[in-house]
Design an enzyme around this catalytic site. Structure first.
Site, PDB file in Angstrom:
ATOM      1  N   GLY A  41       7.850  -6.569  -7.909  1.00 51.32           N
ATOM      2  CA  GLY A  41       6.248  -6.750  -7.774  1.00 51.32           C
ATOM      3  C   GLY A  41       5.782  -5.896  -9.190  1.00 51.32           C
TER       4      GLY A  41
ATOM      5  N   GLY B 279       8.264  -2.840 -10.063  1.00 46.16           N
ATOM      6  CA  GLY B 279       9.428  -3.488 -10.374  1.00 46.16           C
ATOM      7  C   GLY B 279       9.621  -4.151 -11.581  1.00 46.16           C
TER       8      GLY B 279
ATOM      9  N   ASN C 218       6.661   4.738  -2.319  1.00 45.37           N
ATOM     10  CA  ASN C 218       5.851   5.696  -1.961  1.00 45.37           C
ATOM     11  C   ASN C 218       6.383   6.045  -0.395  1.00 45.37           C
ATOM     12  OD1 ASN C 218       3.998   6.754  -3.512  1.00 45.37           O
ATOM     13  ND2 ASN C 218       2.192   5.507  -2.565  1.00 45.37           N
TER      14      ASN C 218
ATOM     15  N   ALA D  94       0.759   0.281 -12.283  1.00 45.11           N
ATOM     16  CA  ALA D  94       1.005  -1.423 -12.588  1.00 45.11           C
ATOM     17  C   ALA D  94       0.569  -2.276 -11.757  1.00 45.11           C
ATOM     18  CB  ALA D  94       2.708  -1.424 -12.430  1.00 45.11           C
TER      19      ALA D  94
ATOM     20  N   LYS E  41       4.393  14.761  -2.760  1.00 41.15           N
ATOM     21  CA  LYS E  41       3.911  13.176  -2.949  1.00 41.15           C
ATOM     22  C   LYS E  41       3.362  12.869  -1.503  1.00 41.15           C
ATOM     23  CE  LYS E  41       3.163   9.129  -5.111  1.00 41.15           C
ATOM     24  NZ  LYS E  41       3.411   8.352  -5.985  1.00 41.15           N
TER      25      LYS E  41
ATOM     26  N   ASN F  48      -4.588   8.824   1.365  1.00 39.93           N
ATOM     27  CA  ASN F  48      -4.435   7.282   1.696  1.00 39.93           C
ATOM     28  C   ASN F  48      -5.140   6.970   3.080  1.00 39.93           C
ATOM     29  OD1 ASN F  48      -2.960   7.564  -0.691  1.00 39.93           O
ATOM     30  ND2 ASN F  48      -1.243   6.247   0.052  1.00 39.93           N
TER      31      ASN F  48
ATOM     32  N   ASN G  26     -10.800   7.160  -4.395  1.00 37.02           N
ATOM     33  CA  ASN G  26     -10.254   8.506  -4.031  1.00 37.02           C
ATOM     34  C   ASN G  26     -11.230   9.664  -4.319  1.00 37.02           C
ATOM     35  OD1 ASN G  26      -7.965   7.001  -3.810  1.00 37.02           O
ATOM     36  ND2 ASN G  26      -6.857   7.741  -5.378  1.00 37.02           N
TER      37      ASN G  26
ATOM     38  N   GLU H  86       1.934   1.168   4.108  1.00 37.56           N
ATOM     39  CA  GLU H  86       3.118   2.102   4.159  1.00 37.56           C
ATOM     40  C   GLU H  86       2.868   3.110   5.082  1.00 37.56           C
ATOM     41  OE1 GLU H  86       5.414   1.734   0.296  1.00 37.56           O
ATOM     42  OE2 GLU H  86       3.550   1.996  -0.310  1.00 37.56           O
TER      43      GLU H  86
HETATM   44  N1  LIG Z   1       1.794  -0.523  -8.424  1.00 40.76           N
HETATM   45  C1  LIG Z   1       1.742   0.853  -8.831  1.00 40.76           C
HETATM   46  O1  LIG Z   1       1.048   1.049  -9.601  1.00 40.76           O
HETATM   47  C2  LIG Z   1       2.601   2.102  -7.925  1.00 40.76           C
HETATM   48  C3  LIG Z   1       2.523   3.010  -8.514  1.00 40.76           C
HETATM   49  C4  LIG Z   1       3.443   4.161  -7.848  1.00 40.76           C
HETATM   50  C5  LIG Z   1       4.178   3.983  -6.796  1.00 40.76           C
HETATM   51  N2  LIG Z   1       4.097   2.600  -6.496  1.00 40.76           N
HETATM   52  C6  LIG Z   1       4.848   2.389  -5.102  1.00 40.76           C
HETATM   53  O2  LIG Z   1       5.935   1.317  -5.639  1.00 40.76           O
HETATM   54  C7  LIG Z   1       6.326   0.463  -4.269  1.00 40.76           C
HETATM   55  C8  LIG Z   1       6.121  -0.711  -5.010  1.00 40.76           C
HETATM   56  O3  LIG Z   1       4.630  -1.139  -5.150  1.00 40.76           O
HETATM   57  P1  LIG Z   1       4.146  -2.308  -5.817  1.00 40.76           P
HETATM   58  O4  LIG Z   1       2.537  -2.113  -6.191  1.00 40.76           O
HETATM   59  O5  LIG Z   1       5.171  -2.771  -7.005  1.00 40.76           O
HETATM   60  O6  LIG Z   1       4.052  -3.308  -4.817  1.00 40.76           O
HETATM   61  P2  LIG Z   1       4.209  -5.006  -4.837  1.00 40.76           P
HETATM   62  O7  LIG Z   1       3.616  -5.391  -6.203  1.00 40.76           O
HETATM   63  O8  LIG Z   1       3.926  -5.662  -3.545  1.00 40.76           O
HETATM   64  O9  LIG Z   1       6.015  -5.407  -5.093  1.00 40.76           O
HETATM   65  C9  LIG Z   1       6.895  -5.139  -4.022  1.00 40.76           C
HETATM   66  C10 LIG Z   1       7.620  -6.547  -4.398  1.00 40.76           C
HETATM   67  O10 LIG Z   1       8.827  -6.704  -3.555  1.00 40.76           O
HETATM   68  C11 LIG Z   1       8.662  -7.863  -2.936  1.00 40.76           C
HETATM   69  N3  LIG Z   1       9.708  -7.895  -1.750  1.00 40.76           N
HETATM   70  C12 LIG Z   1       9.276  -7.665  -0.596  1.00 40.76           C
HETATM   71  N4  LIG Z   1      10.350  -8.002   0.510  1.00 40.76           N
HETATM   72  C13 LIG Z   1      11.177  -8.415  -0.550  1.00 40.76           C
HETATM   73  C14 LIG Z   1      12.614  -8.828  -0.130  1.00 40.76           C
HETATM   74  N5  LIG Z   1      13.004  -8.897   1.416  1.00 40.76           N
HETATM   75  N6  LIG Z   1      13.516  -9.227  -1.205  1.00 40.76           N
HETATM   76  C15 LIG Z   1      12.972  -8.985  -2.452  1.00 40.76           C
HETATM   77  N7  LIG Z   1      11.788  -8.853  -2.724  1.00 40.76           N
HETATM   78  C16 LIG Z   1      10.996  -8.424  -1.869  1.00 40.76           C
HETATM   79  C17 LIG Z   1       7.262  -8.512  -3.065  1.00 40.76           C
HETATM   80  O11 LIG Z   1       7.235  -9.824  -2.904  1.00 40.76           O
HETATM   81  P3  LIG Z   1       6.013 -10.738  -2.423  1.00 40.76           P
HETATM   82  O12 LIG Z   1       4.762 -10.144  -3.178  1.00 40.76           O
HETATM   83  O13 LIG Z   1       6.425 -11.863  -2.567  1.00 40.76           O
HETATM   84  O14 LIG Z   1       5.900 -10.220  -0.899  1.00 40.76           O
HETATM   85  C18 LIG Z   1       6.886  -7.861  -4.398  1.00 40.76           C
HETATM   86  O15 LIG Z   1       7.193  -8.623  -5.253  1.00 40.76           O
HETATM   87  C19 LIG Z   1       5.248   0.823  -3.175  1.00 40.76           C
HETATM   88  O16 LIG Z   1       5.967   1.913  -2.386  1.00 40.76           O
HETATM   89  C20 LIG Z   1       4.037   1.671  -4.066  1.00 40.76           C
HETATM   90  O17 LIG Z   1       3.582   2.461  -3.278  1.00 40.76           O
HETATM   91  C21 LIG Z   1       3.325   1.694  -6.794  1.00 40.76           C
END
Ligand SMILES: NC(=O)c1ccc[n+]([C@@H]2O[C@H](COP(=O)([O-])OP(=O)(O)OC[C@H]3O[C@@H](n4cnc5c(N)ncnc54)[C@H](OP(=O)(O)O)[C@@H]3O)[C@@H](O)[C@H]2O)c1
Length: 295
Positions: free
Chosen positions: A9, A12, A94, A120, A175, A183, A193, A257
């Site tokens: 996502g 990742g 998180n 991201a 964190k 949150n 925030n 979450e």
């Molecule tokens: N984004 C940020 O800026 C940020 C910063 C710090 C920490 N975080 C943390 O990082 C984590 C990820 O956040 P994110 O923003 O990257 O979320 P996201 O964009 O929703 O990414 C999660 C990804 O995992 C995929 N997924 C879900 N179930 C799956 C499975 N069974 N097999 C394979 N892929 C699967 C989702 O696909 P679908 O979309 O198709 O469901 C999505 O592409 C969270 O805990 C968030 O709190 C994020």
């Protein structure tokens, strides 16, 4: 190294692209059915990475898990049989509570935990924006994971700054504490925030943090109550214009979450026979909101 990113996502994809640019062989595991997926970071040249190929997993040196906390266990379960026992599993999400389960289901794999402050945003399925420069901490969870400090260089070369933290659980607890304060409140009140700095939120934040601090102390953390306050208000100020991830999840009717943030705190409070009524109340409110979408 051969690196598989499970859950490409926002976060990742940022890591997958950056690790590929740093010279590693990167493959993806996603919910999409294609053998290959295109990926673009900001305005950079798009790349194409293998997707959902068991051979990538069988050869993986590192599995970087970037699905959200509720998806960690189900996502890993599906590919467990293809994972080599030497493959280092890195959990980057998180909240807390997944590591215990992963360690019991993958007892032979080195397990490393990570927390990042990079920002991201997924613009489309194959395009991600790096919205905020941050830093990342890594640290071992089990004894084999403790020996993986070389990963600091691997990750830092791709997306600095990266630190190896011998006490990664302390960083994750801090964190978690910040997340418990910011949150649920921002999600329930639908505020940015920065608005939590208003006088009106002061008594609630005070109660929440008193409870969180009691649990942290019982868990062996030495951070003072004043230091915790300073950390939380610093984050509120530094991210004043941001909408928290839980605020965004609730806005978009996505499962939050909460179970791995406030839910984890409540579980630990019960272990120590502590009452955390203010956190319980916010937990129940978020659960009620989530339930209202399905009823
Ligand atoms: N984004 C940020 O800026 C940020 C910063 C710090 C920490 N975080 C943390 O990082 C984590 C990820 O956040 P994110 O923003 O990257 O979320 P996201 O964009 O929703 O990414 C999660 C990804 O995992 C995929 N997924 C879900 N179930 C799956 C499975 N069974 N097999 C394979 N892929 C699967 C989702 O696909 P679908 O979309 O198709 O469901 C999505 O592409 C969270 O805990 C968030 O709190 C994020």
């Amino acid at each position: 190294m051969n690196i598989v990113v499970l859950g490409p996502g926002a976060i990742g994809s940022l890591w997958a692209y950056s690790l590929h640019q740093a010279g590693h062989t990167v493959a993806l595991y996603s919910k999409q059915e294609h053998d290959k997926l295109p990926l673009q970071l900001d305005g950079n040249t798009p790349i194409t990475l293998a997707n959902n190929q068991p051979v990538s997993l069988q050869n993986a040196d590192v599995l970087l898990v970037t699905v959200k906390a509720p998806q960690v266990i189900p996502a890993l379960e599906v590919l467990r049989s293809d994972l080599h026992p030497d493959c280092i599993v890195v959990l980057m999400h998180n909240g807390m509570g997944t590591a215990e389960i992963v360690a019991s289901r993958l007892p032979n794999n080195p397990l490393v935990l990570a927390t990042t402050t990079h920002g991201a945003l997924r613009q489309s399925r194959h395009q991600v924006l790096h919205t905020g420069q941050g830093s990342t901490q890594l640290g071992g969870y089990n004894s084999k994971g403790n020996q993986c400090d070389f990963l600091q260089q691997v990750f830092a070369h791709a997306l600095p700054d990266v630190y190896w933290n011998e006490n990664i659980l302390d960083a994750l607890w801090l964190k978690l504490a910040i997340n418990c304060a910011i949150n649920p409140l921002t999600a329930i009140h639908q505020v940015k925030n920065g608005q939590l700095a208003d006088e009106a939120f002061k008594p609630t934040l005070h109660q929440l943090l008193d409870e969180v601090h009691q649990v942290m102390t019982c868990e062996g953390l030495t951070l003072s109550r004043n230091e915790l306050n300073t950390h939380v208000y610093n984050v509120i100020q530094a991210t004043a214009e941001n909408r928290s991830s839980m605020h965004q999840d609730i806005c978009h009717h996505r499962l939050s979450e909460i179970d791995f943030i406030t839910g984890y705190l409540i579980q630990k409070a019960h272990d120590h026979q502590l009452d955390v009524p203010s956190n319980e109340a916010l937990y129940q409110q978020i659960k009620r909101i989530e339930k209202s979408w399905t009823s």
